[in-house]
Design an enzyme around this catalytic site. Structure first.
Site, PDB file in Angstrom:
ATOM      1  N   CYS A   1     -29.523 -45.814 -17.107  1.00 30.76           N
ATOM      2  CA  CYS A   1     -29.764 -44.779 -18.118  1.00 30.76           C
ATOM      3  C   CYS A   1     -29.314 -43.395 -17.664  1.00 30.76           C
ATOM      4  O   CYS A   1     -29.260 -42.470 -18.477  1.00 30.76           O
ATOM      5  CB  CYS A   1     -31.246 -44.735 -18.472  1.00 30.76           C
ATOM      6  SG  CYS A   1     -31.881 -46.291 -19.156  1.00 30.76           S
TER       7      CYS A   1
ATOM      8  N   HIS B   1     -28.377 -40.131  -5.471  1.00 35.06           N
ATOM      9  CA  HIS B   1     -28.253 -41.593  -5.457  1.00 35.06           C
ATOM     10  C   HIS B   1     -29.023 -42.117  -4.254  1.00 35.06           C
ATOM     11  O   HIS B   1     -28.727 -41.779  -3.117  1.00 35.06           O
ATOM     12  CB  HIS B   1     -26.768 -41.960  -5.339  1.00 35.06           C
ATOM     13  CG  HIS B   1     -26.453 -43.367  -5.774  1.00 35.06           C
ATOM     14  ND1 HIS B   1     -27.093 -44.455  -5.269  1.00 35.06           N
ATOM     15  CD2 HIS B   1     -25.559 -43.845  -6.673  1.00 35.06           C
ATOM     16  CE1 HIS B   1     -26.599 -45.552  -5.826  1.00 35.06           C
ATOM     17  NE2 HIS B   1     -25.670 -45.203  -6.694  1.00 35.06           N
TER      18      HIS B   1
ATOM     19  N   HIS C   1     -35.629 -24.691 -21.774  1.00 36.52           N
ATOM     20  CA  HIS C   1     -35.781 -25.985 -22.436  1.00 36.52           C
ATOM     21  C   HIS C   1     -35.550 -27.127 -21.444  1.00 36.52           C
ATOM     22  O   HIS C   1     -34.724 -27.013 -20.531  1.00 36.52           O
ATOM     23  CB  HIS C   1     -34.803 -26.115 -23.606  1.00 36.52           C
ATOM     24  CG  HIS C   1     -34.831 -24.943 -24.547  1.00 36.52           C
ATOM     25  ND1 HIS C   1     -35.860 -24.724 -25.428  1.00 36.52           N
ATOM     26  CD2 HIS C   1     -33.950 -23.916 -24.713  1.00 36.52           C
ATOM     27  CE1 HIS C   1     -35.615 -23.624 -26.113  1.00 36.52           C
ATOM     28  NE2 HIS C   1     -34.475 -23.112 -25.703  1.00 36.52           N
TER      29      HIS C   1
ATOM     30  N   HIS D   1     -35.045 -37.709 -19.817  1.00 41.06           N
ATOM     31  CA  HIS D   1     -34.744 -39.037 -20.362  1.00 41.06           C
ATOM     32  C   HIS D   1     -35.999 -39.734 -20.869  1.00 41.06           C
ATOM     33  O   HIS D   1     -36.982 -39.904 -20.142  1.00 41.06           O
ATOM     34  CB  HIS D   1     -34.062 -39.900 -19.307  1.00 41.06           C
ATOM     35  CG  HIS D   1     -33.959 -41.345 -19.682  1.00 41.06           C
ATOM     36  ND1 HIS D   1     -33.403 -41.771 -20.867  1.00 41.06           N
ATOM     37  CD2 HIS D   1     -34.374 -42.472 -19.035  1.00 41.06           C
ATOM     38  CE1 HIS D   1     -33.469 -43.089 -20.937  1.00 41.06           C
ATOM     39  NE2 HIS D   1     -34.058 -43.536 -19.842  1.00 41.06           N
TER      40      HIS D   1
ATOM     41  N   ASN E   1     -36.165 -45.842 -26.533  1.00 36.46           N
ATOM     42  CA  ASN E   1     -35.313 -45.600 -25.364  1.00 36.46           C
ATOM     43  C   ASN E   1     -33.884 -46.003 -25.737  1.00 36.46           C
ATOM     44  O   ASN E   1     -33.568 -47.195 -25.793  1.00 36.46           O
ATOM     45  CB  ASN E   1     -35.822 -46.420 -24.170  1.00 36.46           C
ATOM     46  CG  ASN E   1     -35.022 -46.159 -22.902  1.00 36.46           C
ATOM     47  OD1 ASN E   1     -33.912 -45.637 -22.940  1.00 36.46           O
ATOM     48  ND2 ASN E   1     -35.583 -46.547 -21.763  1.00 36.46           N
TER      49      ASN E   1
END
Length: 491
Positions: free
Chosen positions: A220, A299, A384, A388, A421
């Protein structure tokens, strides 16, 4: 407390302190790196003033010229390249015939030949706690009994989403397909041949020298990875447009087994996608909505827990699904900490950075364990937040970790409630929500936070170039924005 429990608690505390130290060292590295050039300039002024105090005033303009030249040299070596602008974007909104509420979803699962009664009960439990509302969208192929899980239906789903979003963004901007020089598409689990990027080139008859990339298997968070890739290409490319398309496919990834760790994805994911048009043309600044400030990718899949937290594999009956680990929340938290620690020095006021370092020093060096670790106030850096919409529990945890207010979480929670989602495209439904509410003012800063499998946490920062007038916008929220926000019931 037994001796073993004390040892275990001690080891856990040591690990926590070690992790905190790692993040602080990383943040301190970035802070020092950014402050180096400033210290050189200050030193240069001091030396000139000490050695020639009497002539300093008469040579003021000369010294100013030297310092400006020095700053220009630093800027030219550190500047990444062309500015990148977000001209406009579009989010796909399916028709009402594809709307699937909780009752219909449960009925489809109950009538399915794949799920046991126990699994249907589990699906009901997850659905009630998910934060999803009654008007999310499902795949046509999955809303039938039996499910039509074929390559043809999967292609039909993705093409409808991609072409719908692309048609809208091209219509908004007036950009012709032939002007697009770069295409970046991301879809984590659906990667057919010809590729989705090639499908776009064929459908819109793009030029032969168009640069295309098709990103797969990146979860995602791949939407921001796509933006980062497009940014790097635009910064070294001639004047051009880059089209970024973020989507996922439900038809090909519907899990037909009864493994509970794999059933969760069926309950959360829904149909959606977004198309984003970027430009490196200075002439587009006037019409563009946002300027890209920075992107940052973290990562953590070198760690085994992170690598295994969302794993596509067969279950006990050889049905393919994505298994979500119980370590997901802790892994996500660690990835977020690493990402914001690296991002902080670039966006936070100096006062917040100094408070963080001072608190750490008092706790670490002076052994003041009573004092809690200081969490930087990111509300001072951004107006703002687009986080996710992965699930309700994830949003709850991030709201707490970042010290955000309900209004900051509203775009994410309402996107999860209204659209579910939608994987990597959820950030753009959230941005569209802010625009439809009329909250984007000129010079406002928007922080997009994406996270996904194995584990990646990525940030993207935008600065608004104009005030967004909702009456002039076309997006999936416009015709119903007055209904939001809604109260999402707790189960």
């Amino acid at each position: 407390m037994t001796m073993n429990e004390k040892k275990k608690t001690g080891l856990e505390n040591e690990q926590i302190e070690s992790v905190k130290l790692k993040y602080v060292k990383l943040g301190y590295y970035y802070l020092v790196s950014n402050a180096l050039h400033l210290s050189v300039i200050i030193t240069l002024f001091c030396l000139i003033f000490l050695t020639h105090p009497s002539t300093f005033a008469t040579q003021e303009m000369f010294l100013l010229s030297i310092s400006m030249g020095f700053l220009a040299a630093i800027y030219s070596t550190r500047r990444p390249g062309r500015n990148v602008y977000l001209v406009n974007f579009a989010c796909f909104k399916p028709g009402k015939d594809r709307m699937v509420g909780k009752e219909l979803f449960l009925q489809l699962c109950n009538d399915s030949e794949y799920f046991t009664r126990e699994s249907v009960g589990f699906i009901k439990k997850i659905s009630e706690r998910s934060g999803l509302g009654e008007r999310t969208y499902g795949s046509t192929a999955l809303m039938q009994i039996p499910v039509i899980k074929t390559m043809k239906e999967a292609r039909n789903e993705t093409e409808a989403v991609m072409f719908g979003a692309i048609d809208e963004v091209l219509g908004k901007t007036g950009v012709k397909p032939g002007d697009i020089g770069i295409v970046v598409v991301n879809s984590s689990l659906f990667n057919p041949s010809p590729s989705l990027a090639a499908t776009i080139v064929n459908h819109y008859k793009l030029r032969q020298n168009v640069v295309t990339y098709n990103l797969g298997g990146m979860g995602c968070s791949a939407g921001i990875i796509s933006i980062d890739l497009a940014k790097q290409l635009l910064q070294v490319h001639g004047e051009s447009y880059a089209l970024v398309v973020s989507t996922e496919n439900l038809t090909s990834n519907w899990y037909k087994g009864n493994n509970r760790a794999m059933l969760v994805t069926n309950c959360l994911f829904r149909v959606g996608g977004a198309a984003i048009l970027l430009s490196n043309r200075s002439s587009d600044r006037c019409q563009a909505k946002y300027e890209l400030v920075c992107t940052l990718r973290t990562h953590t899949s070198a760690d085994d827990r992170s690598y295994n937290c969302a794993f596509q594999q067969e279950d006990e009956t050889n049905e393919v699904g994505v298994s979500l680990s119980k370590d997901l929340m802790s892994v996500a938290s660690e990835a977020l900490k690493a990402n914001i620690t690296a991002l902080g020095p670039s966006v936070l006021p100096v006062s917040e950075q100094l408070l963080f370092l001072a608190t750490f020093f008092l706790r670490r060096a002076l052994k003041m364990k009573i004092m809690k670790p200081y969490v930087p106030n990111f509300k001072l850096a951004f107006e703002h937040f687009c986080i996710h919409a992965g699930g309700r529990s994830v949003l709850d945890e991030l709201e707490k970790s970042l010290g955000l207010l309900p209004m900051h979480m509203e775009p994410s929670r309402m996107t999860l409630y209204r659209f579910g989602n939608t994987s990597s495209s959820s950030l753009w439904y959230e941005m569209a929500y802010l625009e439809a509410k009329g909250r984007i003012k000129k010079r406002d800063r928007v922080w997009q936070i994406g996270f996904g499998s194995v584990f990646k946490c990525n940030s993207c920062v935008w600065r608004a170039l104009k005030q967004i007038d909702p009456t002039m916008e076309i997006n999936p929220w416009i015709d119903e924005i007055d209904e939001f926000p809604v109260e999402v019931p707790l189960k």
